[in-house]
Design a protein around this motif. Structure first.
Motif, short mmCIF file in Angstrom:
data_model
loop_
_atom_site.label_atom_id
_atom_site.label_comp_id
_atom_site.label_asym_id
_atom_site.label_seq_id
_atom_site.Cartn_x
_atom_site.Cartn_y
_atom_site.Cartn_z
N ILE A 31 -0.71 19.51 48.73
CA ILE A 31 -1.52 18.30 48.54
C ILE A 31 -2.40 18.38 47.29
N PRO A 32 -3.14 19.47 47.08
CA PRO A 32 -3.98 19.51 45.87
C PRO A 32 -3.19 19.45 44.56
N GLU A 33 -1.91 19.80 44.61
CA GLU A 33 -1.08 19.73 43.41
C GLU A 33 -0.56 18.32 43.15
N LEU A 34 -0.62 17.46 44.15
CA LEU A 34 0.00 16.14 44.04
C LEU A 34 -0.98 15.01 43.81
N VAL A 35 -2.25 15.26 44.00
CA VAL A 35 -3.26 14.20 43.85
C VAL A 35 -4.32 14.65 42.85
N PRO A 36 -5.02 13.70 42.24
CA PRO A 36 -6.10 14.08 41.32
C PRO A 36 -7.16 14.91 42.04
N GLU A 37 -7.79 15.80 41.31
CA GLU A 37 -8.77 16.72 41.90
C GLU A 37 -9.87 16.00 42.66
N ASN A 38 -10.32 14.86 42.15
CA ASN A 38 -11.42 14.16 42.80
C ASN A 38 -10.97 13.38 44.05
N ARG A 39 -9.67 13.45 44.39
CA ARG A 39 -9.17 12.73 45.57
C ARG A 39 -8.43 13.66 46.54
N VAL A 40 -8.62 14.97 46.41
CA VAL A 40 -7.93 15.92 47.28
C VAL A 40 -8.32 15.72 48.74
N THR A 41 -9.59 15.54 49.02
CA THR A 41 -10.03 15.34 50.40
C THR A 41 -9.39 14.08 50.98
N GLY A 46 -6.51 12.81 50.06
CA GLY A 46 -5.10 13.12 50.26
C GLY A 46 -4.88 13.91 51.54
N ILE A 47 -5.73 14.89 51.80
CA ILE A 47 -5.62 15.68 53.03
C ILE A 47 -5.89 14.80 54.25
N SER A 48 -6.85 13.88 54.13
CA SER A 48 -7.15 12.97 55.24
C SER A 48 -5.97 12.06 55.55
N TYR A 49 -5.34 11.53 54.52
CA TYR A 49 -4.15 10.70 54.74
C TYR A 49 -3.05 11.50 55.42
N TYR A 50 -2.88 12.73 55.00
CA TYR A 50 -1.88 13.60 55.63
C TYR A 50 -2.18 13.76 57.12
N GLY A 51 -3.44 13.98 57.46
CA GLY A 51 -3.84 14.12 58.86
C GLY A 51 -3.60 12.86 59.66
N VAL A 52 -3.88 11.70 59.07
CA VAL A 52 -3.65 10.43 59.76
C VAL A 52 -2.16 10.23 60.03
N VAL A 53 -1.34 10.52 59.05
CA VAL A 53 0.11 10.36 59.22
C VAL A 53 0.62 11.32 60.29
N GLN A 54 0.10 12.54 60.34
CA GLN A 54 0.50 13.48 61.39
C GLN A 54 0.15 12.91 62.77
N SER A 55 -1.03 12.33 62.89
CA SER A 55 -1.45 11.75 64.17
C SER A 55 -0.56 10.59 64.57
N ILE A 56 -0.17 9.77 63.61
CA ILE A 56 0.74 8.65 63.91
C ILE A 56 2.08 9.20 64.41
N GLY A 57 2.58 10.24 63.76
CA GLY A 57 3.84 10.85 64.19
C GLY A 57 3.76 11.41 65.60
N VAL A 58 2.65 12.06 65.92
CA VAL A 58 2.46 12.62 67.26
C VAL A 58 2.36 11.50 68.30
N ALA A 59 1.77 10.38 67.92
CA ALA A 59 1.63 9.26 68.85
C ALA A 59 2.95 8.53 69.07
N LEU A 60 3.73 8.33 68.02
CA LEU A 60 4.96 7.55 68.12
C LEU A 60 6.19 8.38 68.48
N GLY A 61 6.17 9.67 68.17
CA GLY A 61 7.34 10.51 68.40
C GLY A 61 7.82 10.56 69.85
N PRO A 62 6.95 10.84 70.80
CA PRO A 62 7.42 10.94 72.19
C PRO A 62 8.07 9.67 72.74
N PRO A 63 7.46 8.48 72.59
CA PRO A 63 8.15 7.31 73.13
C PRO A 63 9.46 7.00 72.41
N ILE A 64 9.50 7.22 71.11
CA ILE A 64 10.75 6.99 70.37
C ILE A 64 11.80 8.00 70.81
#
Length: 170
Positions: free
Chosen positions: A47-57, A59-77
């Motif tokens: 993540i720190p390699e893919l986003v500007p330095e001032n937006r790393v946090t 980027g990591i937050s978006y990654y966490g949100v997407v993980q949560s969405i996957g955990v929520a939607l994965g079981p019913p799907i």
């Protein structure tokens, strides 16, 4: 590492649906766990390699949100896929999604400021293992294992209790 770990997870996931031999399933599960561990670690390190330095946090937050969405939607799907076509369909579809992730990873490029060159360097053992974090990682592994055990059994328990659409509850 990111592409290799993601491909490894995809292939292992598909293998679950292609065999019913206990020894092969056990071996595939061990490999799958190793690829998952590499993938989880590499994702956070990239993540720190893919986003500007001032937006790393951010980027990591978006990654966490997407993980949560996957955990929520994965079981019913997953349960819907199992009902529609059995476990093999579920594992092949899951592996196919991981293959899509590996394909997406091929398109990633490190973020650089204008005129800045990306340095290529060799990977060292210290880039992979942080000895000072092993104790913390052991605690995290224990918690994740407990969570995994609970999640793997809740669908079976819910079905045995006659709970409709149990996948939406976990």
């Amino acid at each position: 590492l990111l592409i290799g770990a993601t491909l490894g997870m995809a292939l292992c996931t598909m293998m679950y649906g292609l065999t019913d031999v206990y020894g092969i399933l056990l071996s595939v599960r061990i490999l799958h766990g190793m690829f998952f561990a590499f993938s989880s670690t590499v994702n956070m390190a990239v993540i720190p390699e893919l986003v500007p330095e001032n937006r790393v946090t951010e980027g990591i937050s978006y990654y966490g949100v997407v993980q949560s969405i996957g955990v929520a939607l994965g079981p019913p799907i997953g349960l819907a896929l199992i009902q529609a076509g059995g476990y093999t369909l579920n594992f092949i579809a899951s592996g196919g999604l991981a293959l899509c992730g590996a394909g997406a990873a091929l398109m990633l490029r490190p973020f650089t400021e204008a005129g800045q060159k990306v340095k290529n360097r060799k990977i060292h053992w210290n880039d992979i293992i942080a000895v000072e974090c092993i104790a913390f990682a052991a605690v995290d592994v224990a918690i994740a294992m407990a969570n995994g055990l609970e999640n793997s059994m809740i669908a079976l328990y819910g079905a045995a209790q006659g709970i409709v659409n149990i996948g939406w509850y976990f």
